[in-house]
Design an enzyme around this catalytic site. Structure first.
Site, short mmCIF file in Angstrom:
data_model
loop_
_atom_site.label_atom_id
_atom_site.label_comp_id
_atom_site.label_asym_id
_atom_site.label_seq_id
_atom_site.Cartn_x
_atom_site.Cartn_y
_atom_site.Cartn_z
N THR A 122 -0.67 7.61 -0.77
CA THR A 122 -1.99 7.60 -1.42
C THR A 122 -2.88 6.47 -0.90
OG1 THR A 122 -1.27 6.07 -3.13
CG2 THR A 122 -0.93 8.42 -3.57
N ASP B 277 5.01 -5.51 9.64
CA ASP B 277 6.16 -5.18 10.49
C ASP B 277 6.15 -6.01 11.77
OD1 ASP B 277 7.19 -3.40 8.71
OD2 ASP B 277 6.38 -1.61 9.70
N ASP C 47 0.96 -2.17 12.36
CA ASP C 47 1.33 -2.65 11.03
C ASP C 47 1.58 -4.16 11.09
OD1 ASP C 47 3.07 -3.45 8.80
OD2 ASP C 47 3.02 -1.31 8.30
N ARG D 141 0.85 -1.17 0.00
CA ARG D 141 0.00 0.00 0.00
C ARG D 141 0.89 1.23 0.00
NH1 ARG D 141 -4.33 1.50 4.66
NH2 ARG D 141 -2.43 2.00 5.77
C1 PRP Z 1 -1.11 -4.08 4.80
C2 PRP Z 1 -2.02 -5.26 5.04
C3 PRP Z 1 -2.92 -5.23 3.85
C4 PRP Z 1 -3.06 -3.76 3.59
C5 PRP Z 1 -4.38 -3.29 4.10
O1 PRP Z 1 -0.12 -4.42 3.89
O2 PRP Z 1 -1.33 -6.47 5.22
O3 PRP Z 1 -2.40 -5.91 2.72
O4 PRP Z 1 -2.00 -3.10 4.30
O5 PRP Z 1 -4.60 -1.98 3.77
P1 PRP Z 1 -5.73 -1.52 2.74
O6 PRP Z 1 -6.97 -2.30 3.09
O7 PRP Z 1 -5.87 -0.06 3.04
O8 PRP Z 1 -5.24 -1.79 1.37
P2 PRP Z 1 1.09 -3.42 3.54
O9 PRP Z 1 0.74 -2.56 2.40
O10 PRP Z 1 1.51 -2.72 4.80
O11 PRP Z 1 2.21 -4.41 3.02
P3 PRP Z 1 2.99 -5.57 3.77
O12 PRP Z 1 2.01 -6.68 4.02
O13 PRP Z 1 4.02 -5.93 2.78
O14 PRP Z 1 3.55 -5.01 5.06
N1 URA Z 2 -2.15 -2.18 7.23
C1 URA Z 2 -1.75 -2.62 8.46
O1 URA Z 2 -0.82 -3.43 8.57
N2 URA Z 2 -2.40 -2.17 9.53
C2 URA Z 2 -3.42 -1.30 9.46
O2 URA Z 2 -3.98 -0.92 10.51
C3 URA Z 2 -3.81 -0.85 8.18
C4 URA Z 2 -3.16 -1.32 7.08
#
Ligand code: PRP
Ligand code: URA
Length: 209
Positions: free
Chosen positions: A108, A203, A200, A104
């Site tokens: 944006t 993380d 997160d 994400r």
């Molecule tokens: C996080 C989570 C989802 C997304 C949710 O991933 O694991 O995939 O955000 O957010 P949204 O509903 O607003 O799209 P992230 O983009 O942080 O990537 P990662 O899993 O690689 O940490």
């Molecule tokens: N992605 C995450 O990992 N946590 C949140 O709360 C939203 C998006």
């Protein structure tokens, strides 16, 4: 419109509390996510079709039930979705696993796809898309778009925690997809994080920042 199920099983709710807790470290976070994924998989597979077979018990012949050869697939949204895969495979070891890589954009909140690798017979499988977090819904919507473009038809979405905004987005864009959650939280904050959420997920699972 897709239905929303929140699993209120006490074990799921108990473990989710410790997943949310900021003092829970990476190792325990990972283990708990795995365990909750198993428990959720148990609930989500409730509607699997059974068929009767004849077997012999030590006492004599019996008609009994086995799962009718339905093909299943698990599709984690990378990265954080990976944390739920092993827990599901503990219950459904023969499921195939596809991967959709999305992150994400922090400014944006728009999802950016960087990787897709799926089982060949994706159109024949019942798919469970997994991601711990359903925030704005952008990532889940994009992942499901990606699967449908490649022929997938029967899709369920399983997340630990969702915001109402994300649920509404998936329901609007993919009304055929039911959503399975451990919790439906209050809202998103200005940074697009679920409140109270768990922070997160990627993380916390992988110990990055
Ligand atoms: C996080 C989570 C989802 C997304 C949710 O991933 O694991 O995939 O955000 O957010 P949204 O509903 O607003 O799209 P992230 O983009 O942080 O990537 P990662 O899993 O690689 O940490
Ligand atoms: N992605 C995450 O990992 N946590 C949140 O709360 C939203 C998006």
């Amino acid at each position: 419109m897709g239905k929303v199920y929140v699993f209120d099983h006490p074990l799921i709710q108990h473990k989710l509390t410790y997943i949310r807790d900021v003092s829970t470290g990476t190792k325990e976070f990972r283990e708990l996510t795995d365990e909750v994924a198993t428990l959720m998989a148990f609930e989500i597979t409730r509607d699997l079709q059974l068929e009767e077979v004849t077997i012999n018990t030590p006492v004599g012949p019996a008609q009994s039930s086995v799962i009718a050869g339905k093909k299943l697939g698990i599709v984690p949204i990378l990265r954080a979705g990976l944390g739920m895969v092993e827990g599901i495979l503990d219950l459904i070891p023969t499921a195939k696993v596809g991967h959709v890589g999305l992150y994400r954009d922090p400014e944006t909140f728009q999802p950016v796809e960087y990787y897709v690798k799926l089982p060949k017979d994706i159109e024949e499988r019942d798919l469970i898309v997994v991601d711990p977090m359903l925030a704005t819904g952008g990532s889940a919507v994009e992942a499901i778009n990606s699967l449908k473009t490649r022929g997938a038809r029967n899709i369920k979405l399983m997340c630990l925690i969702a915001a109402p905004e994300g649920v509404a987005q998936v329901q609007q864009d993919h009304p055929d997809v039911d959503i399975y959650l451990a919790a439906l939280d209050e809202k998103l904050n200005e940074k697009g994080y679920i409140v109270p959420g768990l922070g997160d997920a990627g993380d916390r699972l992988f110990g990055t920042k």
